[in-house]
Design an enzyme around this catalytic site. Structure first.
Site, PDB file in Angstrom:
ATOM      1  N   ASN A  50      34.290 104.279  63.992  1.00  0.00           N
ATOM      2  CA  ASN A  50      34.994 105.523  63.639  1.00  0.00           C
ATOM      3  C   ASN A  50      33.998 106.686  63.732  1.00  0.00           C
ATOM      4  O   ASN A  50      32.955 106.672  63.078  1.00  0.00           O
ATOM      5  CB  ASN A  50      35.539 105.360  62.209  1.00  0.00           C
ATOM      6  CG  ASN A  50      36.268 106.592  61.723  1.00  0.00           C
ATOM      7  OD1 ASN A  50      35.791 107.709  61.882  1.00  0.00           O
ATOM      8  ND2 ASN A  50      37.414 106.395  61.116  1.00  0.00           N
TER       9      ASN A  50
ATOM     10  N   HIS B 243      32.852 111.083  61.134  1.00  0.00           N
ATOM     11  CA  HIS B 243      31.773 111.760  60.410  1.00  0.00           C
ATOM     12  C   HIS B 243      30.725 112.394  61.312  1.00  0.00           C
ATOM     13  O   HIS B 243      29.927 113.209  60.850  1.00  0.00           O
ATOM     14  CB  HIS B 243      31.160 110.837  59.362  1.00  0.00           C
ATOM     15  CG  HIS B 243      32.176 110.531  58.307  1.00  0.00           C
ATOM     16  ND1 HIS B 243      32.926 111.520  57.712  1.00  0.00           N
ATOM     17  CD2 HIS B 243      32.633 109.368  57.799  1.00  0.00           C
ATOM     18  CE1 HIS B 243      33.778 110.963  56.871  1.00  0.00           C
ATOM     19  NE2 HIS B 243      33.624 109.663  56.921  1.00  0.00           N
TER      20      HIS B 243
ATOM     21  N   HIS C  96      40.322 109.866  63.359  1.00  0.00           N
ATOM     22  CA  HIS C  96      41.447 110.225  62.486  1.00  0.00           C
ATOM     23  C   HIS C  96      41.697 111.711  62.650  1.00  0.00           C
ATOM     24  O   HIS C  96      40.892 112.532  62.230  1.00  0.00           O
ATOM     25  CB  HIS C  96      41.060 109.890  61.034  1.00  0.00           C
ATOM     26  CG  HIS C  96      42.153 110.128  60.033  1.00  0.00           C
ATOM     27  ND1 HIS C  96      42.022 109.780  58.709  1.00  0.00           N
ATOM     28  CD2 HIS C  96      43.398 110.667  60.152  1.00  0.00           C
ATOM     29  CE1 HIS C  96      43.138 110.109  58.062  1.00  0.00           C
ATOM     30  NE2 HIS C  96      43.978 110.655  58.910  1.00  0.00           N
TER      31      HIS C  96
ATOM     32  N   ARG D  25      43.330 114.508  61.291  1.00  0.00           N
ATOM     33  CA  ARG D  25      43.999 114.849  60.026  1.00  0.00           C
ATOM     34  C   ARG D  25      44.821 116.118  60.199  1.00  0.00           C
ATOM     35  O   ARG D  25      44.497 116.966  61.030  1.00  0.00           O
ATOM     36  CB  ARG D  25      42.966 115.028  58.911  1.00  0.00           C
ATOM     37  CG  ARG D  25      42.199 113.765  58.580  1.00  0.00           C
ATOM     38  CD  ARG D  25      41.301 113.996  57.374  1.00  0.00           C
ATOM     39  NE  ARG D  25      42.067 114.011  56.156  1.00  0.00           N
ATOM     40  CZ  ARG D  25      42.115 113.020  55.261  1.00  0.00           C
ATOM     41  NH1 ARG D  25      41.380 111.933  55.441  1.00  0.00           N
ATOM     42  NH2 ARG D  25      42.863 113.122  54.189  1.00  0.00           N
TER      43      ARG D  25
ATOM     44  N   ARG E 162      40.033 118.673  59.391  1.00  0.00           N
ATOM     45  CA  ARG E 162      38.745 118.927  58.733  1.00  0.00           C
ATOM     46  C   ARG E 162      37.550 118.349  59.498  1.00  0.00           C
ATOM     47  O   ARG E 162      36.440 118.781  59.314  1.00  0.00           O
ATOM     48  CB  ARG E 162      38.745 118.400  57.296  1.00  0.00           C
ATOM     49  CG  ARG E 162      38.712 116.883  57.197  1.00  0.00           C
ATOM     50  CD  ARG E 162      38.501 116.444  55.778  1.00  0.00           C
ATOM     51  NE  ARG E 162      39.699 116.657  54.988  1.00  0.00           N
ATOM     52  CZ  ARG E 162      39.998 115.893  53.927  1.00  0.00           C
ATOM     53  NH1 ARG E 162      39.183 114.963  53.525  1.00  0.00           N
ATOM     54  NH2 ARG E 162      41.124 116.094  53.280  1.00  0.00           N
TER      55      ARG E 162
ATOM     56  N   GLU F  42      43.912 107.154  64.312  1.00  0.00           N
ATOM     57  CA  GLU F  42      44.407 107.041  62.935  1.00  0.00           C
ATOM     58  C   GLU F  42      45.174 108.303  62.624  1.00  0.00           C
ATOM     59  O   GLU F  42      44.668 109.399  62.883  1.00  0.00           O
ATOM     60  CB  GLU F  42      43.223 107.019  61.975  1.00  0.00           C
ATOM     61  CG  GLU F  42      42.847 105.685  61.464  1.00  0.00           C
ATOM     62  CD  GLU F  42      41.675 105.822  60.511  1.00  0.00           C
ATOM     63  OE1 GLU F  42      41.641 106.752  59.687  1.00  0.00           O
ATOM     64  OE2 GLU F  42      40.770 105.006  60.628  1.00  0.00           O
TER      65      GLU F  42
ATOM     66  N   THR G  70      40.720 108.474  53.147  1.00  0.00           N
ATOM     67  CA  THR G  70      41.977 107.757  52.920  1.00  0.00           C
ATOM     68  C   THR G  70      41.844 106.906  51.654  1.00  0.00           C
ATOM     69  O   THR G  70      40.947 106.076  51.556  1.00  0.00           O
ATOM     70  CB  THR G  70      42.284 106.849  54.133  1.00  0.00           C
ATOM     71  OG1 THR G  70      42.032 107.594  55.312  1.00  0.00           O
ATOM     72  CG2 THR G  70      43.726 106.395  54.108  1.00  0.00           C
TER      73      THR G  70
ATOM     74  N   GLU H 256      45.769  96.527  59.340  1.00  0.00           N
ATOM     75  CA  GLU H 256      44.371  96.737  58.973  1.00  0.00           C
ATOM     76  C   GLU H 256      44.316  96.647  57.455  1.00  0.00           C
ATOM     77  O   GLU H 256      44.884  97.494  56.750  1.00  0.00           O
ATOM     78  CB  GLU H 256      43.863  98.109  59.447  1.00  0.00           C
ATOM     79  CG  GLU H 256      42.406  98.321  59.027  1.00  0.00           C
ATOM     80  CD  GLU H 256      41.832  99.665  59.454  1.00  0.00           C
ATOM     81  OE1 GLU H 256      42.307 100.261  60.438  1.00  0.00           O
ATOM     82  OE2 GLU H 256      40.890 100.105  58.774  1.00  0.00           O
TER      83      GLU H 256
ATOM     84  N   HIS I  92      37.264 100.142  55.707  1.00  0.00           N
ATOM     85  CA  HIS I  92      37.094 101.178  54.677  1.00  0.00           C
ATOM     86  C   HIS I  92      35.992 100.778  53.703  1.00  0.00           C
ATOM     87  O   HIS I  92      36.122  99.789  52.994  1.00  0.00           O
ATOM     88  CB  HIS I  92      38.387 101.491  53.906  1.00  0.00           C
ATOM     89  CG  HIS I  92      38.365 102.910  53.406  1.00  0.00           C
ATOM     90  ND1 HIS I  92      37.632 103.299  52.312  1.00  0.00           N
ATOM     91  CD2 HIS I  92      38.924 104.047  53.908  1.00  0.00           C
ATOM     92  CE1 HIS I  92      37.759 104.606  52.147  1.00  0.00           C
ATOM     93  NE2 HIS I  92      38.522 105.085  53.106  1.00  0.00           N
TER      94      HIS I  92
HETATM   95  N1  PXP Z   1      40.008 102.432  58.384  1.00  0.00           N
HETATM   96  C1  PXP Z   1      40.771 103.472  57.955  1.00  0.00           C
HETATM   97  C2  PXP Z   1      42.239 103.347  58.036  1.00  0.00           C
HETATM   98  C3  PXP Z   1      40.172 104.650  57.473  1.00  0.00           C
HETATM   99  O1  PXP Z   1      40.939 105.683  57.058  1.00  0.00           O
HETATM  100  C4  PXP Z   1      38.765 104.748  57.469  1.00  0.00           C
HETATM  101  C5  PXP Z   1      38.111 106.013  57.011  1.00  0.00           C
HETATM  102  O2  PXP Z   1      38.312 107.034  57.933  1.00  0.00           O
HETATM  103  C6  PXP Z   1      38.025 103.652  57.939  1.00  0.00           C
HETATM  104  C7  PXP Z   1      38.669 102.502  58.370  1.00  0.00           C
HETATM  105  C8  PXP Z   1      36.537 103.668  57.994  1.00  0.00           C
HETATM  106  O3  PXP Z   1      36.021 103.761  56.701  1.00  0.00           O
HETATM  107  P1  PXP Z   1      34.477 104.052  56.511  1.00  0.00           P
HETATM  108  O4  PXP Z   1      34.203 105.413  57.062  1.00  0.00           O
HETATM  109  O5  PXP Z   1      34.331 103.982  55.019  1.00  0.00           O
HETATM  110  O6  PXP Z   1      33.732 102.977  57.247  1.00  0.00           O
END
Ligand code: PXP
Length: 239
Positions: free
Chosen positions: A7, A10, A43, A45, A49, A70, A101, A151, A191
């Site tokens: 992902n 960030h 994601h 949003r 953001r 996402e 999330t 998931e 997550h």
């Molecule tokens: N899966 C989903 C559905 C999420 O919303 C997120 C956070 O954006 C993640 C996985 C990844 O989580 P993390 O950034 O804590 O690894």
């Protein structure tokens, strides 16, 4: 032999903090693929953001593995998904005031609505995953709504404060994975997973793919993005 999907939200978060054009999540995605990631997640949003529409469109054009978008199950995002056509859409709940999330989808609250959303996304040849708490009833409703994948939300497990709590919360994930498997769903998890707490998943080969962002971006500050992705690829490939 589990897969890692990275992902890149960030990376965009750091860029947005300055409001300029670097670091670029699209370049990070390319590096993640070179380091062995088998999917890229972003994601989009409603408040934009971190990831921007431009990122999503460029990721669609550039990544070679699998793009997982996402998104909240709202009209604006459904239209974007149908237009951009990621390989996979993961439906997540979204609240503007949350930092990230917070919980899984409440399919039980609106099963018919989710069924309709899934059919509109699938009409474009896109697979659909539901981000779900480790709860057999919600998983079964996700299947009923037409999800291909669930998931499993590992956030609660990741926040365990001691070994006993971690074991109990992990057991709920195991049971949820077993019920999803019995229904013929494919299983992902994510997550809050990091290089330490993911090790318990070695005993759960039912999980085919891990969605990980924050811990990889955090480690990348110390060791570089490529190495951070490779370290996680190495861990999950033995699961
Ligand atoms: N899966 C989903 C559905 C999420 O919303 C997120 C956070 O954006 C993640 C996985 C990844 O989580 P993390 O950034 O804590 O690894």
């Amino acid at each position: 032999m589990a897969r890692l999907a990275v992902n890149v939200d960030h990376v965009a978060t750091v860029r947005q903090a300055r409001g300029i054009d670097e670091p670029d999540p699209v370049i990070a995605a390319g590096i993640a693929e070179l380091a062995g990631a088998e999917g890229i997640i972003c994601h989009l949003r409603e408040d934009r953001r971190h990831v921007q529409d431009r990122d999503l469109r460029l990721l669609r054009q550039t990544i070679k593995t699998k793009l997982n978008l996402e998104m909240a199950a709202v009209e604006e995002m459904i239209e974007i998904a149908r237009d951009v056509k990621p390989d996979l859409v993961t439906l997540v709940p979204e609240r503007r005031e949350e930092l990230t999330t917070e919980g899984g989808l409440d399919v039980k609250a609106k099963p018919e609505y989710y069924k309709d959303v899934v059919s509109r996304i699938k009409e474009k040849g896109i697979m659909v995953s539901f981000f779900i708490d480790p709860d057999a009833e919600q998983i079964s409703l996700a299947k009923g709504a037409g999800a291909d994948i669930v998931e499993i939300h590992t956030g609660h497990y990741s926040e365990a404060r001691n070994e006993k709590e971690a074991e109990e919360r992990f057991e709920r994930i195991v049971k949820a994975a077993e019920s999803a498997h019995e229904l013929g769903l494919k299983i992902s998890a994510g997550h809050g997973l990091n290089y330490v707490n993911i090790k318990r998943f070695r005993t759960l080969p039912l999980v085919e793919e891990y969605s990980i962002g924050h811990s990889i971006v955090a480690r990348s500050i110390y060791v570089g993005f490529e190495r951070a992705v490779k370290d996680m690829v190495e861990l999950v490939k033995d699961f």
